[in-house]
Design an enzyme around this catalytic site. Sequence first.
Site, mmCIF file in Angstrom:
data_model
loop_
_atom_site.group_PDB
_atom_site.id
_atom_site.type_symbol
_atom_site.label_atom_id
_atom_site.label_comp_id
_atom_site.label_asym_id
_atom_site.label_seq_id
_atom_site.Cartn_x
_atom_site.Cartn_y
_atom_site.Cartn_z
ATOM 1 N N HIS A 75 0.973 -1.499 0.268
ATOM 2 C CA HIS A 75 0.380 0.118 -0.117
ATOM 3 C C HIS A 75 0.861 1.170 -0.329
ATOM 4 O O HIS A 75 0.265 2.176 0.199
ATOM 5 C CB HIS A 75 -0.889 -0.521 1.190
ATOM 6 C CG HIS A 75 -2.084 0.806 1.553
ATOM 7 N ND1 HIS A 75 -1.938 1.718 2.115
ATOM 8 C CD2 HIS A 75 -2.902 0.405 0.587
ATOM 9 C CE1 HIS A 75 -3.430 2.386 1.649
ATOM 10 N NE2 HIS A 75 -4.300 2.266 1.178
ATOM 11 N N LYS A 113 3.461 4.314 -1.340
ATOM 12 C CA LYS A 113 3.802 5.155 -2.558
ATOM 13 C C LYS A 113 5.046 6.092 -2.238
ATOM 14 O O LYS A 113 4.859 7.363 -2.020
ATOM 15 C CB LYS A 113 2.130 6.125 -2.507
ATOM 16 C CG LYS A 113 1.454 5.612 -2.798
ATOM 17 C CD LYS A 113 -0.045 5.223 -1.727
ATOM 18 C CE LYS A 113 -1.429 4.128 -2.207
ATOM 19 N NZ LYS A 113 -2.449 4.236 -1.147
ATOM 20 N N ASP A 120 16.583 9.833 -9.369
ATOM 21 C CA ASP A 120 18.218 10.157 -9.264
ATOM 22 C C ASP A 120 19.020 10.474 -7.788
ATOM 23 O O ASP A 120 19.851 10.824 -7.375
ATOM 24 C CB ASP A 120 18.618 11.395 -9.764
ATOM 25 C CG ASP A 120 18.343 11.570 -11.646
ATOM 26 O OD1 ASP A 120 18.131 10.267 -12.161
ATOM 27 O OD2 ASP A 120 17.774 12.639 -11.780
ATOM 28 N N HIS A 179 -8.887 10.754 1.291
ATOM 29 C CA HIS A 179 -8.078 9.576 1.013
ATOM 30 C C HIS A 179 -7.305 9.919 1.949
ATOM 31 O O HIS A 179 -5.477 9.049 1.686
ATOM 32 C CB HIS A 179 -8.238 9.299 -0.552
ATOM 33 C CG HIS A 179 -7.175 8.444 -0.858
ATOM 34 N ND1 HIS A 179 -6.045 7.794 -0.921
ATOM 35 C CD2 HIS A 179 -8.171 6.661 -0.737
ATOM 36 C CE1 HIS A 179 -5.504 6.433 -1.389
ATOM 37 N NE2 HIS A 179 -6.389 6.035 -1.499
ATOM 38 N N LYS A 199 -4.517 10.227 4.300
ATOM 39 C CA LYS A 199 -3.287 9.961 6.531
ATOM 40 C C LYS A 199 -2.385 10.926 6.075
ATOM 41 O O LYS A 199 -0.853 11.157 6.155
ATOM 42 C CB LYS A 199 -3.192 8.664 5.253
ATOM 43 C CG LYS A 199 -3.504 7.690 4.772
ATOM 44 C CD LYS A 199 -3.251 8.138 2.879
ATOM 45 C CE LYS A 199 -4.265 6.942 2.528
ATOM 46 N NZ LYS A 199 -5.775 6.513 2.847
ATOM 47 N N ASP A 210 0.463 20.235 17.757
ATOM 48 C CA ASP A 210 1.225 21.508 18.460
ATOM 49 C C ASP A 210 2.324 22.116 16.801
ATOM 50 O O ASP A 210 2.632 23.335 18.127
ATOM 51 C CB ASP A 210 2.653 21.034 19.667
ATOM 52 C CG ASP A 210 1.608 20.220 20.275
ATOM 53 O OD1 ASP A 210 -0.274 20.669 20.868
ATOM 54 O OD2 ASP A 210 1.585 19.970 21.582
#
Length: 407
Positions: free
Chosen positions: A114, A116, A121, A293, A295, A300
Amino acid sequence: MKVLQWTSGNTLTFLENGEEFFPRVFELIDRARSSVSIETFIVADDEVGQRLQQLLIAAARRGVSTQLVMDGYGSAPLPPEYVTAMTDAGVVVRWFDPRPPLLGVRTNMFRRLHRKLVVLDDETAFIGGINFTIEHLRKFGALSKQDYAVEVRGPVVAQVAQAMAAPPPARRFPGKRLWQRLSSALIPEEAGEGARAVLLLRDNQEHPQDIEWMYRVGIRAARREIVIANAYFFPGYRLLRDLRKAAKRGVAVHLILQGRPDMPSVRWLAGTLYDYLLRGGVRIHEYCERPLHAKVAVIDGTWATVGSSNLDPLSLFLNLEANLMVEDEGFAAEVGRHLHRLIQGQCRDLVAPKAGPSTLIRNAIGFGAFHVLRRLPGLVGWLPAHADERTLLQGAEAAVPPVAGAP
């Protein structure tokens, strides 16, 4: 031994949705001189996926080392000719767990790559929750997804490259107590200019709980404000309890959750936790403009995270996930501005329901669902849930039957 190796001197750019993410990634693939490496859950055969394919083929043909790793469940609908066009040009294509159906059932639905991640380079990396599909562009319509990623340059890029180059060793952390490990994890090795950052992974060998632990550390240390935007929210009791305790000691705790989910069951499941949280002083905001979608989180105004991990059983106990943790006031302030903009203009605030028979029934159902789903990883342990990740990567010649992916 320290659990986490913080790095200093990183430069970060916060990216919102495909409109900011895709142009930047594609520009750097087009300019790549030595290497392109991509790991993702979903690649779709649409205008976004086709543009990615064209750029990877062009990079391979000009001599750039080019690799694409896709999940065998999420990217299974890709037609064979899409992959063949890349491999014929020299792109290294690999599948994570391209498992054939068993009696018509896809057994890898509970075990997913899952993450991404993109490294270009060995200089620039991208970490986030955005897949290579048109669903992350507003032109997709009412079901387009709201999500984020971060572009980073600096020492932490080497951590991302290392994570993508080889699976983790099949061993676990030494037997220190949880808070001993976490207290050392919060201390950077060295102070320096630029943002401090560390890549957190979740796998079934060396890092089974790192991301959840760091969330809990941040929540316990919070003194002023916690803002968490998470698409699939169904964490364990300890994290829920930490959120309530933070609210009770005067911390402003904000949860941005799905109000228009792409899967209706998501909102219902999260809703079974609302009464417990709202009565404890946690503020819940349902994002209603389109499917959420994201996450991401900020605490603080100094601590932030962006990545692929939801706060649900799949992400916390089964999937391979990656989040970037950042200690930097400037970056945290930018993330906070984006999340407060959602709260102020695109969310509806929830209030605790009045006590009554319907509330008691809902809470009882939620209690049962909570404990069943929290034990889901153990119930499906006979599937490849705890396999050594090194055995699950296969070359492009592996057959992947069509199946609908889920973000």
